[in-house]
Enzyme design. Structure first.
Site, PDB file in Angstrom:
ATOM      1  N   GLU A  44       0.802  -1.282   0.103  1.00 27.36           N
ATOM      2  CA  GLU A  44       0.138  -0.183  -0.120  1.00 27.36           C
ATOM      3  C   GLU A  44       0.776   1.218   0.065  1.00 27.36           C
ATOM      4  OE1 GLU A  44      -3.591  -0.434   2.435  1.00 27.36           O
ATOM      5  OE2 GLU A  44      -3.210   1.553   3.188  1.00 27.36           O
ATOM      6  N   ASP A  45       2.140   1.284   0.794  1.00 28.14           N
ATOM      7  CA  ASP A  45       2.877   2.417   0.938  1.00 28.14           C
ATOM      8  C   ASP A  45       4.146   2.496   0.560  1.00 28.14           C
ATOM      9  OD1 ASP A  45       0.504   3.126   2.497  1.00 28.14           O
ATOM     10  OD2 ASP A  45       1.398   2.656   4.184  1.00 28.14           O
TER      11      ASP A  45
END
Ligand code: MN
Length: 698
Positions: free
Chosen positions: A116-117
């Site tokens: 996600e990051d």
């Protein structure tokens, strides 16, 4: 999300295993430090080994690799608290390891925010930490933020994706709950408004999910953390009251434990008796629900008796009722009638010699494991036969029927706000237990009707229900049930009458499962009617009878292609539903007879772009939607089939699968009218893997 990315632009990539690796190989040989953060993985490894002494060296290796990857990938990031970002995944991994989860889950927890990051992809993770752990990471990864999507659309889409992933592997939810728990514990670093939003979502969605999964420790921790944010004054006050009550009540509890122990031993029962204390939020809820002051909460403290077999539970209950005075009507048998199919225990409230009231729970070791850790109990006790064997197989969707119900509820709601509301409503409803005539337990949400009961027993029982007997009395199917009702469904398979769902039935049910089944059957019947009607119309227009129409069938199959339909039936249905004028079909049929071999059928241009060359007349609105789904083989064909099956004409398709394993399909469909368009949307949402159907603006 509790992240804040620092200004450091260095891209993070999955590292090769570094020289530090050797230092960690013996998991019990001292600290195991992250290459960048210097944080120590060894407590997590120790917890994993404690629950799974048989964990293989290659599994430990993958956990350490996961740690390295996450540590390097998150290196440029800091949390809102100012700490290195890696503190968070490490805490989540520690939580799932303490819950007794396996090596794959621990590895996935370490990497749960990596996709996600950071730039690391699911594919890269699969190579490094194995396909199972990578799939778990994929399941907890939120959807990419779509520029034009609203906040609630993003939340709804991500939740739907999470639940879809959980139907194949419930460990996804265990990681997500541990993630949320750590975020709640560190929520203080966020701006106040965001704290309230995160805490509200925790109380409305995640704590109920933990409850449904039977993870009562996690649920209580989530609730108390959220309560502290939302009602800090009340939370502090109740915590103080509990602490105040503790010394005197604990002394009484100790005496009660001693008395119970002695009596149980005399009765020849091998029982383990402990005391327990109510959590802050559950005390508050009880004050609210029962409308009682704090002093009147009977089960602020309680006894817990754990024995070996279910039969001993009832024997131990008898002993307790002989030693103390039972309070009438406060006995609950959740062994015979489990809550949510998960929680089993006997509950009773008793009074000791001094008139002090307290609650006692009686359960076996296995029930205890299930009650404290829920679905996680399977992994916690799989390798560790001491005391409490867990269930023999990992929990499947079949063990968690409410999960399928939640998804059915979600799929039927195209609007993200409605989806979130349906989710909160379904998760928030209390449960009642009802019985079949044979005494089998049928759990239902509070407020459910006899028709919900019928559909819960079996879809066909629901479809053919005509009336019910509730506790022996004849009632209509719309009657609202209460806990303990014994329900017999009277069915008619329809030789004589007109059984089966009618549109009005949708008003008689409260469960998503029943509403879903009714809508599906109504749609099917509508299609059958439309098909029959369409064939009759065409036959009349070309003045032929359908029974002898095998040549008509062949001719129509060719003509169907020119309209962009897959076969004669699909075209007949479109005629029956009024999407294609009969006269146009008849005209082409005549044309075709005069100019063999006829026009070319619709042309496939490959998966990227498909256009039906001669689209039918657009009388109704165009439906332009974007469908998002977990990518799988045959997805595009499935999506198109569903549109055609629902009588819609696919005018345009664009499809792309991203690195996040999410396929995005843009569709332009011709529908007869807005209600037809709505039906097509519902049908699309029900395609396997689809978690979001939202408007696209062509
Ligand atoms: Mn996280």
């Amino acid at each position: 999300m509790v992240t804040s990315v620092s200004a450091d632009p260095t891209p993070a990539t999955a590292p090769e295993s570094g020289p530090r690796k050797q230092a960690c190989d013996g998991a019990d040989a001292g600290p195991c430090l992250g290459p960048v953060s210097g944080l120590d993985l060894s407590p997590v490894l120790a917890a994993l080994l404690a629950h799974h002494p048989d964990v293989r060296p290659d599994e430990l290796e993958r956990v350490m690799t996961a740690f390295d990857i996450a540590d390097v990938a998150h290196a440029p990031q800091r949390r809102a608290t100012g700490e290195p970002y890696m503190v968070h995944p490490l805490a989540v991994a520690a939580e799932v390891a303490d819950l007794g989860m396996d090596a794959d889950t621990v590895a996935a927890a370490l990497c749960h925010d990596v996709v996600e990051d950071t730039p690391v992809t699911v594919e890269a993770l699969a190579d490094a930490i194995g396909p199972v752990a990578a799939r778990l990471v994929d399941g907890v990864t939120k959807l990419d933020e779509v520029a034009d999507a609203s906040k609630s659309a993003r939340v709804a889409g991500s939740l739907r994706k999470l639940l879809v992933a959980a139907t194949t592997d419930v460990r996804v939810l265990v990681i997500k709950l541990a993630d949320r728990l750590h975020n709640m514990r560190t929520v203080g670093a966020l701006p106040p408004q965001k704290q309230v939003r995160v805490a509200t979502e925790t109380l409305e969605v995640y704590a109920p999910l933990a409850h449904r999964l039977g993870m009562s420790e996690t649920k209580a921790a989530l609730e108390d953390a959220a309560f502290l944010v939302l009602e800090p004054d009340k939370a502090h006050e109740i915590a103080a009251l509990i602490a105040q009550a503790a010394p005197s009540s604990m002394a009484r509890l100790d005496r009660a434990i001693a008395e119970a122990n002695a009596a149980l031993a005399t009765a020849g029962l091998n029982a383990h008796v402990t005391g327990r204390q109510k959590t802050v939020y559950s005390a508050y809820r009880k004050m609210q629900v029962r409308q009682v002051p704090f002093a009147d909460i009977a089960d602020l403290i309680g006894l817990r008796v754990i024995v070996d077999t279910p039969a001993e539970c009832y024997a131990a209950l008898g002993v307790l009722h002989a030693v103390f005075t039972p309070v009438p009507a406060r006995f609950r048998d959740y062994i015979a009638l489990p809550k949510w199919g998960q929680y089993r225990s006997l509950h009773t409230t008793v009074i000791d010699r001094d008139g002090v009231t307290f609650e006692a729970q009686v359960r076996t070791w296995q029930m205890h494991a299930q009650a404290e850790f829920g679905v996680a109990a399977h992994w916690k006790y799989k390798a560790n036969a001491v005391g409490a064997p867990g269930p023999g197989h990992p929990p499947m969707v079949g063990d968690l029927p409410w999960l399928a119900d939640l998804l059915a509820a979600g799929a039927a709601e195209a609007d993200p706000d409605e989806f979130l509301n349906a989710l909160r409503r379904d998760l928030g409803a209390g449960e009642i237990v009802t019985l079949t005539p044979r005494g089998d337990v049928v759990p239902l949400p509070a407020g459910a009707t006899a028709l919900d009961f019928a559909y819960r027993v079996h879809t066909e029982v629901g479809h053919s229900a005509v009336a019910v007997r509730v506790n022996g009395r004849l009632r209509t199917v719309g009657v609202t049930l209460v806990a303990g009702d014994r329900v017999e469904v009277i069915t008619d398979t329809g030789q004589g009458g007109l059984p089966g769902p009618r549109t009005e039935w949708l008003d008689l049910v409260t469960t998503a499962r029943a509403a879903h089944a009714i809508r599906a059957r109504l749609a099917l019947r509508h299609r059958e009617d439309a098909l029959e009607h369409g064939w009759a119309e065409i036959a009349r227009a070309v003045e032929r009878d359908v029974p002898e129409g095998s040549e008509l069938n062949e001719a129509l199959a060719v003509v169907a292609g020119t309209f962009g339909y897959v076969d004669a039936d699909a075209l007949a249905m479109a005629v029956g539903e009024g999407h294609v004028p009969t006269s146009r079909v008849a005209a082409r049929l005549r044309n075709q007879e005069s100019s063999e071999p006829g026009e070319q059928p619709g042309e496939q241009l490959g998966d990227e772009h498909v256009v039906a060359p001669d689209a039918p007349v657009k009388e109704g609105p165009l439906l332009a939607v974007r469908v998002e789904a977990l990518d799988r083989r045959g997805l595009l064909a499935g999506v198109c089939d569903v549109v055609t099956g629902a009588g819609g004409d696919v005018l345009e398709v664009h499809a792309a699968a991203g690195q996040d394993r999410v396929a995005r399909v843009g569709l332009v469909v011709a529908a007869a009218d807005s209600s037809h368009a709505a039906r097509i949307r519902v049908a699309l949402a029900q395609v396997e893997g689809v978690f979001s159907v939202c408007d696209a603006h062509p």
